[in-house]
Design an enzyme around this catalytic site. Structure first.
Site, PDB file in Angstrom:
ATOM      1  N   ASN A 126      48.294  50.185  38.705  1.00  0.00           N
ATOM      2  CA  ASN A 126      48.312  49.076  39.666  1.00  0.00           C
ATOM      3  C   ASN A 126      48.088  49.596  41.100  1.00  0.00           C
ATOM      4  O   ASN A 126      47.633  50.719  41.280  1.00  0.00           O
ATOM      5  CB  ASN A 126      49.585  48.242  39.535  1.00  0.00           C
ATOM      6  CG  ASN A 126      49.297  46.748  39.677  1.00  0.00           C
ATOM      7  OD1 ASN A 126      48.575  46.342  40.583  1.00  0.00           O
ATOM      8  ND2 ASN A 126      49.842  45.960  38.779  1.00  0.00           N
ATOM      9  N   ARG A 127      48.473  48.817  42.096  1.00  0.00           N
ATOM     10  CA  ARG A 127      48.006  49.099  43.462  1.00  0.00           C
ATOM     11  C   ARG A 127      49.070  49.673  44.391  1.00  0.00           C
ATOM     12  O   ARG A 127      50.249  49.349  44.263  1.00  0.00           O
ATOM     13  CB  ARG A 127      47.452  47.806  44.069  1.00  0.00           C
ATOM     14  CG  ARG A 127      46.199  47.353  43.352  1.00  0.00           C
ATOM     15  CD  ARG A 127      45.787  45.959  43.738  1.00  0.00           C
ATOM     16  NE  ARG A 127      44.519  45.618  43.109  1.00  0.00           N
ATOM     17  CZ  ARG A 127      44.397  45.143  41.868  1.00  0.00           C
ATOM     18  NH1 ARG A 127      45.468  44.939  41.123  1.00  0.00           N
ATOM     19  NH2 ARG A 127      43.210  44.877  41.357  1.00  0.00           N
ATOM     20  N   HIS A 152      45.247  52.231  40.135  1.00  0.00           N
ATOM     21  CA  HIS A 152      45.169  52.909  38.837  1.00  0.00           C
ATOM     22  C   HIS A 152      44.943  54.417  38.945  1.00  0.00           C
ATOM     23  O   HIS A 152      44.206  55.013  38.168  1.00  0.00           O
ATOM     24  CB  HIS A 152      44.054  52.285  37.989  1.00  0.00           C
ATOM     25  CG  HIS A 152      44.367  50.896  37.497  1.00  0.00           C
ATOM     26  ND1 HIS A 152      45.625  50.369  37.482  1.00  0.00           N
ATOM     27  CD2 HIS A 152      43.547  49.920  36.986  1.00  0.00           C
ATOM     28  CE1 HIS A 152      45.586  49.140  36.984  1.00  0.00           C
ATOM     29  NE2 HIS A 152      44.349  48.831  36.678  1.00  0.00           N
ATOM     30  N   HIS A 229      46.560  50.397  29.144  1.00  0.00           N
ATOM     31  CA  HIS A 229      45.685  49.329  29.639  1.00  0.00           C
ATOM     32  C   HIS A 229      44.845  48.735  28.500  1.00  0.00           C
ATOM     33  O   HIS A 229      43.633  48.579  28.626  1.00  0.00           O
ATOM     34  CB  HIS A 229      44.801  49.876  30.759  1.00  0.00           C
ATOM     35  CG  HIS A 229      44.394  48.850  31.767  1.00  0.00           C
ATOM     36  ND1 HIS A 229      43.518  47.829  31.483  1.00  0.00           N
ATOM     37  CD2 HIS A 229      44.763  48.680  33.051  1.00  0.00           C
ATOM     38  CE1 HIS A 229      43.354  47.091  32.557  1.00  0.00           C
ATOM     39  NE2 HIS A 229      44.104  47.582  33.532  1.00  0.00           N
ATOM     40  N   TYR A 231      43.167  45.993  26.309  1.00  0.00           N
ATOM     41  CA  TYR A 231      42.703  44.606  26.433  1.00  0.00           C
ATOM     42  C   TYR A 231      42.772  43.985  25.036  1.00  0.00           C
ATOM     43  O   TYR A 231      42.102  44.449  24.116  1.00  0.00           O
ATOM     44  CB  TYR A 231      41.241  44.554  26.890  1.00  0.00           C
ATOM     45  CG  TYR A 231      40.971  44.856  28.347  1.00  0.00           C
ATOM     46  CD1 TYR A 231      41.095  46.142  28.866  1.00  0.00           C
ATOM     47  CD2 TYR A 231      40.534  43.842  29.200  1.00  0.00           C
ATOM     48  CE1 TYR A 231      40.800  46.405  30.189  1.00  0.00           C
ATOM     49  CE2 TYR A 231      40.232  44.105  30.532  1.00  0.00           C
ATOM     50  CZ  TYR A 231      40.374  45.390  31.013  1.00  0.00           C
ATOM     51  OH  TYR A 231      40.069  45.646  32.334  1.00  0.00           O
ATOM     52  N   ASP A 299      46.515  37.706  37.367  1.00  0.00           N
ATOM     53  CA  ASP A 299      46.467  39.142  37.670  1.00  0.00           C
ATOM     54  C   ASP A 299      47.748  39.448  38.449  1.00  0.00           C
ATOM     55  O   ASP A 299      47.705  39.819  39.619  1.00  0.00           O
ATOM     56  CB  ASP A 299      45.203  39.474  38.482  1.00  0.00           C
ATOM     57  CG  ASP A 299      44.868  40.962  38.438  1.00  0.00           C
ATOM     58  OD1 ASP A 299      45.725  41.737  37.967  1.00  0.00           O
ATOM     59  OD2 ASP A 299      43.768  41.344  38.871  1.00  0.00           O
ATOM     60  N   GLN A 337      52.390  43.379  33.837  1.00  0.00           N
ATOM     61  CA  GLN A 337      51.239  42.792  34.535  1.00  0.00           C
ATOM     62  C   GLN A 337      50.441  41.980  33.517  1.00  0.00           C
ATOM     63  O   GLN A 337      49.978  42.519  32.509  1.00  0.00           O
ATOM     64  CB  GLN A 337      50.354  43.903  35.127  1.00  0.00           C
ATOM     65  CG  GLN A 337      49.119  43.423  35.869  1.00  0.00           C
ATOM     66  CD  GLN A 337      49.351  43.132  37.351  1.00  0.00           C
ATOM     67  OE1 GLN A 337      50.461  43.334  37.860  1.00  0.00           O
ATOM     68  NE2 GLN A 337      48.343  42.665  38.050  1.00  0.00           N
ATOM     69  N   GLU A 362      50.412  44.800  30.698  1.00  0.00           N
ATOM     70  CA  GLU A 362      50.645  46.195  31.066  1.00  0.00           C
ATOM     71  C   GLU A 362      52.105  46.376  31.468  1.00  0.00           C
ATOM     72  O   GLU A 362      52.536  45.867  32.503  1.00  0.00           O
ATOM     73  CB  GLU A 362      49.741  46.575  32.234  1.00  0.00           C
ATOM     74  CG  GLU A 362      48.276  46.296  32.003  1.00  0.00           C
ATOM     75  CD  GLU A 362      47.507  46.164  33.320  1.00  0.00           C
ATOM     76  OE1 GLU A 362      47.786  46.917  34.271  1.00  0.00           O
ATOM     77  OE2 GLU A 362      46.640  45.289  33.403  1.00  0.00           O
TER      78      GLU A 362
HETATM   79  C1  BGC Z   1      44.306  44.956  37.424  1.00  0.00           C
HETATM   80  C2  BGC Z   1      43.090  44.139  37.720  1.00  0.00           C
HETATM   81  C3  BGC Z   1      41.868  44.989  37.475  1.00  0.00           C
HETATM   82  C4  BGC Z   1      41.923  45.497  36.054  1.00  0.00           C
HETATM   83  C5  BGC Z   1      40.779  46.399  35.709  1.00  0.00           C
HETATM   84  C6  BGC Z   1      44.256  45.399  36.004  1.00  0.00           C
HETATM   85  O1  BGC Z   1      45.368  46.192  35.692  1.00  0.00           O
HETATM   86  O2  BGC Z   1      45.492  44.230  37.664  1.00  0.00           O
HETATM   87  O3  BGC Z   1      43.093  43.675  39.056  1.00  0.00           O
HETATM   88  O4  BGC Z   1      40.696  44.256  37.706  1.00  0.00           O
HETATM   89  O5  BGC Z   1      43.122  46.188  35.833  1.00  0.00           O
HETATM   90  O6  BGC Z   1      40.680  47.421  36.588  1.00  0.00           O
END
Ligand code: BGC
Length: 397
Positions: A126-127, A152, A229, A231, A299, A337, A362
């Site tokens: 995350n950020r 990330h 991560h 999907y 998100d 997340q 996540e």
């Molecule tokens: C983030 C998204 C991002 C995605 C792919 C996610 O964990 O929250 O904002 O676009 O990852 O990078």
């Protein structure tokens, strides 16, 4: 790096498990199934591990794919590039197995700028606002790779690293099998202090659970936030959008974010809003009401409700009514997340997968925690290991 030769260890483990590491089933040809019912313990059998080459990196490093398979028709494939889960085959209510995670068919897709399909994200998932944080009075500057922010782990994430890998010691009862992956992140990588040694163990059980155990140690104070991560599309990767999937989250609150997806610091109740998944709701029902940073979709980090026993109280539950597949997630982490694939474009670099054709859940600490002393701490002190356990349990209805 570990210095461990995966094939030697695999051969030993395989011999103990009674399988031939050379002759492998691929994720496209799962082994024979006895039963697809996750709740039918009478049918429990052994869990096996096999391996096969999965191509070479641009630098010529050979990558291996490990395939875990149980007798209930579940197969999990993992590569030691990015510690990526490349596919998970799970039976539906008719006992027909399909791959339920997004990925690429070959290594090449993972070597480019991919959407973090199936990988372990680190050092900080995350950020982090503006890529800056202070620790023990010193300001650290990290790589900026998401608008004005660090995301990330930066330009070279744990997802871009070659991990060493080996099968775990065979379980005495044969009811689980696993792969252990290790990555040593050097001091200063992407601007982070401290040399961090991370171990991730993926274990498949005969109860259709994929368990992920994380451990990290550092030689200096640093920060850490690891996540998987993956999907998910429980109907099958590449089938259609996930709007009809029914989601329940064990979270009464979430973290509102600014336009660049950095938490504002507020912890807001979800009740009565499009963010509310405290009771089962279709992912697509209110998705268009949600701003995921200039694009419609979820998100956001949810604040998980306190759980006395995180191994027994699910953090999340997702059901696909059409296939009957159910995914329950149990975690020791404080947050989760929810990301609904808002940025997927359908282009080759996204594996051809279109917007909203998957969701991520996540398990992690809160975004931007290093700049938010009021959030649970993400500081990693030397000799005090970071640990996380997250379990993905599959069943059918
Ligand atoms: C983030 C998204 C991002 C995605 C792919 C996610 O964990 O929250 O904002 O676009 O990852 O990078």
């Amino acid at each position: 790096m570990h210095g461990v030769r995966p094939f030697v260890l695999l051969s030993v483990a395989a011999a103990l498990l009674g399988c031939d590491p050379g002759s492998v089933a691929t994720s496209k040809s799962p082994p024979a199934k006895k039963s697809a019912a996750a709740d039918d313990n009478a049918d429990a059998g052994s869990v096996r591990i096999q391996s096969e080459p999965f191509g070479d990196t641009k630098e010529g490093v050979p990558i291996t794919r490990y395939i875990l398979a149980n007798d209930r028709g579940m197969t999990v494939s993992i590569i030691n590039y990015g510690a990526v889960v490349t596919s998970i085959e799970v039976p539906d209510r008719e006992k027909k197995a399909s791959n339920v995670v997004l990925g690429f068919p070959t290594l090449e897709g993972y070597l480019g700028k991919d959407p973090y399909f199936g990988c372990i994200v680190g050092r900080y998932a995350n950020r982090i606002a503006k890529g800056k944080f202070k620790l023990n009075g010193k300001t650290y500057t990290l790589a900026i790779n998401d608008g004005p922010n660090h995301m990330h782990g930066g330009l070279k994430s744990f997802s871009d690293a070659v991990w060493s890998a080996r099968p775990t010691a065979p379980a005495a009862d044969g009811k689980s099998a696993g792969v252990e992956l290790m990555y040593e992140s050097p001091d200063g990588e992407e601007g982070y202090p401290g040399m961090v040694k991370t171990t991730v163990i993926y274990t498949l059980t005969d109860a259709n659970e994929l368990r992920i155990d994380y451990r990290a140690v550092s030689d200096k104070p640093t920060i850490i936030n690891l996540t998987s991560h993956i999907y998910w599309n429980l109907r099958g990767a590449g089938t259609r959008d996930v709007f009809d999937h029914v989601l329940t989250l064990n979270a009464d609150k979430f973290l509102p974010v600014d336009a660049t997806l950095i938490p504002t610091g507020e912890i807001r109740p979800v009740k009565g809003t499009a963010m509310d998944f405290t009771s089962p709701a279709r992912i697509g029902a209110r998705l268009s009401e949600v701003d995921g940073g200039g694009v419609k979709g979820y998100d956001h980090c949810y604040v998980l409700n306190p759980r006395t026993d995180p191994a027994k109280q699910a953090a999340a539950r997702v059901e696909d009514p059409e296939s009957g597949r159910i995914l329950e997630i149990f975690t020791t982490e404080p947050g989760i997340q929810l990301y609904t694939g808002n940025q997927l474009t359908g282009k080759p670099e996204d594996g051809g997968f279109k917007q909203y054709t998957a969701f991520c859940l996540e398990c992690q600490h809160f975004p931007d925690s290093p700049n938010r002393p009021e959030f649970p701490s993400t500081v990693l002190e030397p000799n005090k290991p970071y640990t996380q356990t997250t379990i993905h349990r599959f069943s059918v209805k």
